[in-house]
Design a protein around this motif. Structure first.
Motif, mmCIF file in Angstrom:
data_model
loop_
_atom_site.group_PDB
_atom_site.id
_atom_site.type_symbol
_atom_site.label_atom_id
_atom_site.label_comp_id
_atom_site.label_asym_id
_atom_site.label_seq_id
_atom_site.Cartn_x
_atom_site.Cartn_y
_atom_site.Cartn_z
ATOM 1 N N SER A 70 -28.584 51.302 31.036
ATOM 2 C CA SER A 70 -28.842 52.985 31.782
ATOM 3 C C SER A 70 -28.047 54.213 30.605
ATOM 4 O O SER A 70 -27.632 54.184 29.991
ATOM 5 N N SER B 57 -29.926 51.601 37.876
ATOM 6 C CA SER B 57 -30.001 50.823 39.308
ATOM 7 C C SER B 57 -31.610 50.959 38.935
ATOM 8 O O SER B 57 -31.799 49.858 39.931
ATOM 9 N N GLU C 180 -23.177 49.543 30.627
ATOM 10 C CA GLU C 180 -22.014 49.972 30.296
ATOM 11 C C GLU C 180 -21.444 49.175 29.217
ATOM 12 O O GLU C 180 -20.865 49.650 28.274
HETATM 13 C C1 LIG Z 1 -22.922 48.249 35.404
HETATM 14 C C2 LIG Z 1 -23.964 49.126 36.141
HETATM 15 N N1 LIG Z 1 -25.321 49.075 36.718
HETATM 16 C C3 LIG Z 1 -25.840 49.929 36.646
HETATM 17 C C4 LIG Z 1 -25.262 51.176 37.018
HETATM 18 C C5 LIG Z 1 -26.267 52.277 37.274
HETATM 19 O O1 LIG Z 1 -26.839 52.919 36.637
HETATM 20 P P1 LIG Z 1 -27.499 54.193 36.590
HETATM 21 O O2 LIG Z 1 -26.479 55.472 36.607
HETATM 22 O O3 LIG Z 1 -28.269 54.626 35.289
HETATM 23 O O4 LIG Z 1 -27.952 54.104 37.990
HETATM 24 C C6 LIG Z 1 -24.201 51.462 36.395
HETATM 25 C C7 LIG Z 1 -24.147 52.524 35.922
HETATM 26 O O5 LIG Z 1 -22.675 52.898 35.971
HETATM 27 C C8 LIG Z 1 -23.633 50.370 35.631
HETATM 28 O O6 LIG Z 1 -22.280 50.576 35.208
#
Ligand SMILES: Cc1ncc(COP(=O)(O)O)c(C=O)c1O
Length: 398
Positions: free
Chosen positions: A189, A56, A168
């Motif tokens: 991520s 994120s 993902e």
């Molecule tokens: C498509 C997508 N974008 C962003 C994120 C965010 O990643 P994080 O959980 O490391 O913040 C995720 C988390 O699963 C995701 O599936």
């Protein structure tokens, strides 16, 4: 038997590496983080990789960098984004693909996804383009890939930024190259359940050296401390103490040395993990083919030219009623399930307060939300567990 979505993929290698960090006394971002960045950029095939504390955060930095006065020009002709500019995103995605767009003052434009590949529909993207469109943010959903060649052509023809949310799909290949490296920026991520884990963590990659320097400053308060060209920047401001020199606004999105120590061990295991994910899903698809042929459900269809990495085993059932009954059957037999991420994000309550546009209809995304689910396909699954899942699925349909 219990079949969780994921189990931990780390062992003594990661644990000992983390203990070494604790013993070293140096825990905050340092040499291990930078070494992990080098190893990741070599693996993925991008000139620069900047390590942050989540996927994120990588998305947040991407959209704030694109609106930053220091933003360089994009490889397809993209220019610095201004408030109100439109960014095309798929309706089937995770929430924090879209929130950073909104937080940066931009307007997300939601387009439909193919319910069987789960990926953003390229024709819907083309139809969504207006005079305000400045960027496309494809999301490689659940280990598959968006049709990147077509999308690169659309970006070139319209001088748009291409930001690939690859959170993902770490290790998925499209036309022989890792996804996340086709556009201007790619984000990844390393959360616990993802292809590799650094506990929490994320990476942002770009071939643009100027953009990477902007990321390095924005990751740490807008500070120059960790820039590659730190000295050249410092010489421009002789009256400011170079130890505390700030060239832009920023955040604190720094990872720690413990996360990096984990990451370096995990990266060595990634190809093996991804092969294991393909092996288990190939097994289920083969063994379940008589049921699949009846049309009761379809597993995720792989996009042409893609070598997938199956972040779970997503299926679309024949009807909502069947999906609900099947889901109950799986859960009551200990097989953990999830919806196909946010489903149609336009239907999530949070969107009511978000300035956005929906382009075309979102019937594909609705199908995903109403008829989809996934269960785990993690790399630690034993033969006994794979066969148990098969037995429980067969039991329901026969
Ligand atoms: C498509 C997508 N974008 C962003 C994120 C965010 O990643 P994080 O959980 O490391 O913040 C995720 C988390 O699963 C995701 O599936």
């Amino acid at each position: 038997m219990k079949i969780p979505l994921n189990t931990s993929t780390f062992d003594d290698l990661e644990i000992n590496a983390a203990i070494d960090v604790l013993r070293s006394g140096f825990l905050t971002m340092g040499e291990r983080c930078f070494k992990f960045e080098d190893e990741f950029s070599k693996y993925i095939g991008s000139r620069n990789a900047v390590y942050v504390n989540s996927g994120s955060s990588a998305n947040l930095m991407a959209f704030f960098a694109l609106t930053n006065p220091m933003c360089p020009k994009g490889k397809f002709g993209g220019q610095r984004l201004m408030p109100g500019d439109e960014v095309i995103v798929p309706a089937v995605t995770w929430s924090t693909t879209i929130w950073p767009v909104v937080q940066a003052g931009l307007v997300p434009v939601l387009v439909d996804s193919d319910p069987y590949t789960l990926q953003m529909d390229i024709n819907s993207v083309k139809k969504a383009i207006t005079g305000k469109t400045r960027a496309i943010c494809p999301v490689h959903v659940l280990g598959n890939s968006v049709a990147l060649q077509e999308l690169q052509t659309v970006a070139k023809e319209n001088k748009l930024w291409l930001i690939e949310d690859t959170c993902e799909s770490l290790g998925t290949r499209y036309d022989g190259k890792y996804v996340g490296t086709f556009g201007d920026i790619g984000t990844y991520s390393f959360f616990f359940s993802h292809h590799i884990t650094t506990i929490e963590g994320g990476m942002i990659v770009t071939d643009n050296d100027e953009m990477a320097e902007l990321f390095r400053a924005m990751r740490a308060h807008g500070w120059t401390r960790h820039l590659k060209n730190r000295q050249a920047v410092e010489q421009k401001y002789p009256d400011i103490d170079p130890r505390f020199l700030f060239i832009t606004t920023g955040f604190n999105l720094r990872p720690t040395e413990i996360n990096a120590a984990f990451g370096m061990q995990q990266l060595k295991k990634l190809e093996g993990f991804n092969q294991a994910r393909r092996d288990v899903t190939d097994f289920w698809i083969k063994e379940l083919s008589p049921i699949i042929k009846t049309g009761a459900f379809k597993p995720m269809q792989i996009v042409e030219k893609t070598v997938p990495t199956w972040f779970g085993f997503p299926i679309i059932c024949e009807s909502n009623e069947l999906r609900n009954r099947f889901q109950k059957h799986l859960e009551s037999n200990g097989i953990e399930t999830r919806p196909v991420i946010c489903g149609n994000l336009a239907r999530q309550p949070a969107m009511k307060a978000v300035n956005h546009r929906v382009a075309g209809d979102l019937t594909g995304a609705d199908t995903v939300m109403d008829r989809g689910l996934f269960w785990g396909s993690h790399p630690m699954m034993t033969n006994e567990e794979k066969n148990y899942v098969l037995k429980i699925v067969k039991e329901f349909f026969t």
